[in-house]
Design a protein around this motif. Sequence first.
Motif, PDB file in Angstrom:
ATOM      1  N   GLU A 226      39.926  39.077  36.401  1.00 42.64           N
ATOM      2  CA  GLU A 226      39.264  40.563  36.305  1.00 42.64           C
ATOM      3  C   GLU A 226      38.225  40.414  35.391  1.00 42.64           C
ATOM      4  O   GLU A 226      38.118  40.074  34.164  1.00 42.64           O
TER       5      GLU A 226
ATOM      6  N   THR B  66      38.955  46.535  41.663  1.00 44.10           N
ATOM      7  CA  THR B  66      40.178  46.793  41.183  1.00 44.10           C
ATOM      8  C   THR B  66      40.719  48.122  41.320  1.00 44.10           C
ATOM      9  O   THR B  66      39.899  48.895  42.067  1.00 44.10           O
TER      10      THR B  66
ATOM     11  N   HIS C   8      41.059  47.640  47.798  1.00 46.86           N
ATOM     12  CA  HIS C   8      41.885  46.672  47.019  1.00 46.86           C
ATOM     13  C   HIS C   8      42.782  46.051  47.880  1.00 46.86           C
ATOM     14  O   HIS C   8      43.400  46.677  48.730  1.00 46.86           O
TER      15      HIS C   8
ATOM     16  N   GLU D  16      37.572  42.257  40.709  1.00 42.94           N
ATOM     17  CA  GLU D  16      38.477  41.043  40.481  1.00 42.94           C
ATOM     18  C   GLU D  16      37.841  39.726  41.289  1.00 42.94           C
ATOM     19  O   GLU D  16      37.639  40.036  42.388  1.00 42.94           O
TER      20      GLU D  16
END
Length: 523
Positions: A520, A445, A396, A505
């Motif tokens: 998302e 995410t 992420h 995402e």
Amino acid sequence: MASSSKRPRSGASAATDTTAAQETVPHVRVAVIGSGFGGLGAAVRLRRAGITDFVVLERADSVGGTWRDNSYPGCACDVPSHLYSFSFAPNPDWPRSFSGQPDIRAYLEKVATVFGIRPHLRFNADVLEARWESEQTRWRITTSAGQWTADAVVSAVGPLADPQVPDLPGLSGFPGKVFHSSRWDHDFDLAGKRVAMVGTGASAAQIIPSIQPEVGKLTVFQRTPAWVLPRRDREITQLERRLHRRLPVTAKIRRGALFALREIQVDAFVRRPGLLRMVQQLAERHIAQGVADPELRAKLTPDYRIGCKRILLSNTYYPALSAANTEVVSSGLREVRGSTLVAADGSEHEADAIVFGTGFHVTDMPIGARVFGADGTSLAEEWKDGMEALRGSTVHGFPNLFFVIGPNTGLGNSSMILMIESQLNYMVDALTTLDSIGATAMQPTVRAQRQWNLELQHRMDRTVWTTGGCTSWYLDPSGKNTVLWPGSTTSFRRATRKVDLGEYELIMRPAPAVARTVQEVSA
């Protein structure tokens, strides 16, 4: 690659100069860092997926990765040859059941040629920085050979790329020769010299028997002994090789048998370490047969469960340690005073050369300090509390950054090529998925990455690497295992078969004059 634009005419504005300068930076769909098994495998998979707009950035002047860098005496693989090769590039001509470094390196050179990778290779291009540019939704990669921009980056530098040498007091004043096992000085003649081998890991177990007969005195500094099993190595006959060439299915059967044997062993490592007791008894018998001196045998017998640290394979290690010109010091090296080496137990030893078999930066990979994500944070900073990724592949905050041999993808008993190929499948599926849905980039995410790692570490609690009573290079400074995969290679392949968009995402292609949006996608 994109071609360079023409230079602006004399008198052009500064803005035009800047734009032209930017346009001279070649842009590619994918930039791959490293040309070992991971990097070459990524290149082949990209080409097979129809993605030909890519470069492979290699800091050295040839392919091979760790099998180029490690050329020390006796260097060989501890995984059977027919399993330590790409499934899409079988080699019927492996000379031994456990092949040596020259043969593995030659195999990788052949892969680069046969699969048309050489036009994509950029040698002497050490990656100094890779930075995500949010406005342009791309990576800007600065290397020692110039800059590139790329839609995606594949980091295939591997965990065994950067040697780790301890910062010892007085080392800089040592009058003799000093080098790491992965940077072997072939011009230095060890014959008759007093040589200190620091470390007793996998490299040292191959180096020690190779140099012991020629050196004058060999002093081995051992902080922790390793469990060693016999090495069932033999020459692969010409008949076998001919059979594999004429009937490739026989090589597949051989590979399948080797694979199945190692998959069966997984349960003992990750769920029922008690099953390793019989294996430990074999190792104890191996010590008894190889070391007659009871005092030396006691020094070389570990006090932890087998499998907790990497198991070594050798038929010559114990005889070399038992030789008259070898001394085993049961402690690490503490400091250097001229040509005198002082061990942690206070004993002093004279040496003409020091060879460090002290491993690599595994849980603190140096590439982390050179990669900067969407908010300008470096990967090293992101991982300051321990490396973690989603499915060992993505992180992420670092869109379109894909790892080959990422966090928690290492193995304790099988071939890393199996894990590499699984991650390559995942990487290619991610890139083709982006194309099919019209998105520019993707990142996991926070929730998906956290959940994956919580479950992974929960499974790690039962493994021999956690319960075996040792401290290993698998563990980071906080004691967390961020290196190994607590399962079978089959289960990892299932986990990386396809990208689950519910875990990601997406960064969509921006319309002109419209701010970028991050979507998302829910499961």
